[in-house]
Design a protein around this motif. Structure first.
Motif, PDB file in Angstrom:
ATOM      1  N   THR A   1       0.848  -0.977   0.260  1.00 13.86           N
ATOM      2  CA  THR A   1       0.068  -0.252  -0.193  1.00 13.86           C
ATOM      3  C   THR A   1       0.744   0.786  -0.163  1.00 13.86           C
ATOM      4  O   THR A   1       2.275   1.307   0.211  1.00 13.86           O
ATOM      5  N   PHE A   2       0.453   2.325  -0.887  1.00 13.05           N
ATOM      6  CA  PHE A   2       1.473   3.250  -1.175  1.00 13.05           C
ATOM      7  C   PHE A   2       1.109   4.699  -0.497  1.00 13.05           C
ATOM      8  O   PHE A   2      -0.279   5.270  -1.099  1.00 13.05           O
TER       9      PHE A   2
ATOM     10  N   GLY B   1      18.051  -9.187  -5.696  1.00 12.76           N
ATOM     11  CA  GLY B   1      17.014 -10.120  -5.737  1.00 12.76           C
ATOM     12  C   GLY B   1      16.280  -8.511  -4.618  1.00 12.76           C
ATOM     13  O   GLY B   1      15.378  -8.240  -4.007  1.00 12.76           O
ATOM     14  N   LEU B   2      16.512  -7.253  -5.398  1.00 16.40           N
ATOM     15  CA  LEU B   2      16.316  -5.998  -4.169  1.00 16.40           C
ATOM     16  C   LEU B   2      15.240  -5.188  -5.516  1.00 16.40           C
ATOM     17  O   LEU B   2      14.944  -5.230  -7.054  1.00 16.40           O
ATOM     18  N   PRO B   3      15.028  -4.414  -5.052  1.00 19.25           N
ATOM     19  CA  PRO B   3      13.450  -3.708  -6.152  1.00 19.25           C
ATOM     20  C   PRO B   3      14.239  -2.093  -6.000  1.00 19.25           C
ATOM     21  O   PRO B   3      15.196  -2.019  -5.919  1.00 19.25           O
ATOM     22  N   ALA B   4      13.673  -1.841  -7.964  1.00 13.54           N
ATOM     23  CA  ALA B   4      14.404  -0.733  -8.150  1.00 13.54           C
ATOM     24  C   ALA B   4      13.060  -0.122  -8.539  1.00 13.54           C
ATOM     25  O   ALA B   4      12.106  -0.492  -9.570  1.00 13.54           O
ATOM     26  N   VAL B   5      13.496   1.377  -8.973  1.00 13.17           N
ATOM     27  CA  VAL B   5      12.533   2.278  -9.574  1.00 13.17           C
ATOM     28  C   VAL B   5      13.196   2.968 -11.114  1.00 13.17           C
ATOM     29  O   VAL B   5      13.850   3.305 -10.580  1.00 13.17           O
ATOM     30  N   SER B   6      12.927   2.666 -12.352  1.00 14.04           N
ATOM     31  CA  SER B   6      13.498   3.224 -13.672  1.00 14.04           C
ATOM     32  C   SER B   6      12.466   4.911 -13.107  1.00 14.04           C
ATOM     33  O   SER B   6      11.083   4.691 -13.869  1.00 14.04           O
TER      34      SER B   6
ATOM     35  N   LEU C   1      10.981   3.925  -2.100  1.00 13.85           N
ATOM     36  CA  LEU C   1      11.150   4.067  -3.243  1.00 13.85           C
ATOM     37  C   LEU C   1       9.603   4.531  -4.187  1.00 13.85           C
ATOM     38  O   LEU C   1      10.564   5.545  -4.662  1.00 13.85           O
ATOM     39  N   VAL C   2       8.645   3.779  -4.486  1.00 11.35           N
ATOM     40  CA  VAL C   2       7.994   4.605  -4.463  1.00 11.35           C
ATOM     41  C   VAL C   2       7.822   6.795  -3.847  1.00 11.35           C
ATOM     42  O   VAL C   2       7.590   7.535  -4.723  1.00 11.35           O
TER      43      VAL C   2
END
Length: 475
Positions: A245-246, A431-436, A462-463
């Protein structure tokens, strides 16, 4: 309608400013009109989508609250299983294959009221970094059709960039979401491994693959990720207990961001480097603390990632033998020829190259020399990230050392193709999250992307950071 974000489109539908059928038919008509320029879609399911639109419209009219994205058309990468719709992995090996079930992510999207309108073009079996290795022809970058869209999810990123669909799903094994988003100038999230179910995703490399959203902005992507994330009893590697949930963006004051100086040292275009450094200044202006750091083992990340990926691919694709699954050669007369001809004719060059490399790495003679060392390197890279996250909340880096190259360059130079994953492969290994996020243009007007990397399951942060950046740079 075509200028709206996905969230705005759903809100307009709920406000009776347009219908779900109008939205779906409008986007399908646009695809039929324009996609011959971009080659982003393999399959468009007009009748099924319009029938589904009527169902969702009736639910909305009855006052049922489905999701903030209800009524929005969505495209799926063609390695995501869809009931009754061809799922080919852009390969002759699976051309004409019609799954008898949906991938978990597809079920979740449909339950949330989104409408699947088609399957997007891709690198064959997600093997490639340019969108050119599939058997349905190359994906063309909507910003310059003479250039690649990136891969492996090039069709999904290009479809969003071309305005043919508001949202799309892609998969990522070593930059398959983040890199095409960078090349096409759109936004994407590569989630933490284990945050989104892989059930029904046709496997390339099981320990690296992850599915994520591609959209016009971070808000649309976050809304989609909140739908597809969460536990799934059909996938033992999906370990998250609740969907994401953001909330609203966080205050950046005092947030520490690491900027790997060795990422900026060699083999990076000046325009790319300068755009990422300018983005760092934007974060600093918003209150963050940006400090240089060093990510060790950088030179070993791409070799380790490709050894592991090729080894797992050689195993996963062994099932396509012309007998159990996949294309069967009409020229085969003996059992040996069935295997040999079917796989030789059914797979493309890049897939065969990776199967051979993987089989070599797994052979008894070379297992310790290559595959075992790759696994050890993977653990060292995980440890290196863990140490960095003791000092920093996030890591900021380029997505790619260059902007999109001309069509036809990468398939002829596999080393250049693999080196393009230098900033993205380590993220998948750990196994990490990333945002482009898009962060500028080079001197030819081609899109440049930045990458925000977080610790495992830090998608909320991140978001939030991505929202601060996008809202600050578009205000």
């Amino acid at each position: 309608m075509f200028d709206m974000t996905a969230l705005e489109l759903s809100a307009a539908i709920k406000a009776k400013k347009l219908s779900v059928t109008e939205a779906v038919s409008g986007y399908i008509n646009l695809i039929e009109k324009n996609d011959n320029q971009y080659n982003t879609f393999i399959t468009v399911v007009k009748e099924q989508a319009l029938a589904r639109a009527k169902v969702i419209q009736s639910l909305i009219d009855s006052g049922e609250k489905i999701s903030p994205l209800a009524g929005v058309p969505v495209a799926l990468m063609d390695n995501i299983s869809t009931l009754g719709i061809q799922t080919s992995c852009a390969s002759k090996m699976l051309e004409g294959y019609i799954p008898v079930f949906n991938a978990t992510v597809v079920d979740k999207l449909e339950q949330a009221g989104l409408i699947v309108i088609g399957k997007t073009n891709m690198d064959e079996f997600a093997m490639g970094g340019s969108g050119e290795t599939g058997s349905f022809g190359p994906v063309r970058n909507p910003r310059d059709v003479s250039r690649v869209a990136g891969g492996s999810s090039g069709g999904s990123a290009a479809a969003v960039a071309a305005g043919e669909v508001p949202l799309a799903l892609g998969t990522d094994a070593s930059g398959g979401i983040t890199q095409p988003c960078c090349f096409c100038g759109v936004t994407g999230i590569k989630p933490t491994y284990g945050a989104v179910s892989r059930h029904g995703i046709i496997a390339y490399t099981s320990s690296l693959d992850q599915t994520g959203p591609i959209g016009r902005n971070i808000d649309d992507c976050a809304a989609m990720l909140s739908i597809i994330s969460g536990p799934d009893e059909m996938d033992g590697t999906c370990v998250i207990e609740q969907p994401f949930t953001f909330n609203d963006p966080v205050d950046l004051n005092g947030v520490r961001i690491g900027l790997p100086k060795n990422y900026m040292a060699n083999d990076i275009d000046d325009d790319v480097k300068n755009a990422v450094l300018m983005a760092a200044k934007e974060f600093e202006a918003a209150g963050a603390i940006v400090e240089e750091c060093e990510l060790p083992l950088m030179d070993y990340a791409v070799p380790a990632a490709y050894i592991i990926a090729c080894a797992e691919a050689s195993t996963n694709l062994s099932r396509y033998d012309g007998l159990k699954l996949g294309y069967r050669s009409a020229n085969a007369k003996t059992l040996s020829e069935v295997y040999r001809f079917s796989r030789s004719e059914g797979f493309g060059l890049e897939v065969k190259r990776r199967i051979m490399a993987g089989s070599f790495a797994l052979s008894s003679e070379y297992y310790d020399t290559f595959f075992k060392k790759a696994l050890q390197t993977r653990e060292l890279i995980k440890d290196a990230y863990n140490k960095l996250f003791e000092r920093f909340s996030l890591i900021l880096s380029p997505v790619s050392p260059t902007t999109a190259c001309k069509l036809g360059v990468m398939p002829d130079d596999p080393v250049k193709l693999y080196r393009g994953d230098i900033y993205t492969a380590p993220v998948n290994l750990a196994g990490l999250p990333a945002v482009s996020l898009p962060c500028g243009f080079d001197n030819q007007g081609l899109s440049i992307g930045l990458q925000l990397i977080g610790s495992a399951f830090s998608e909320n942060l991140l978001v939030s950071m991505a929202r601060v950046y996008q809202r600050g740079t578009t205000a």
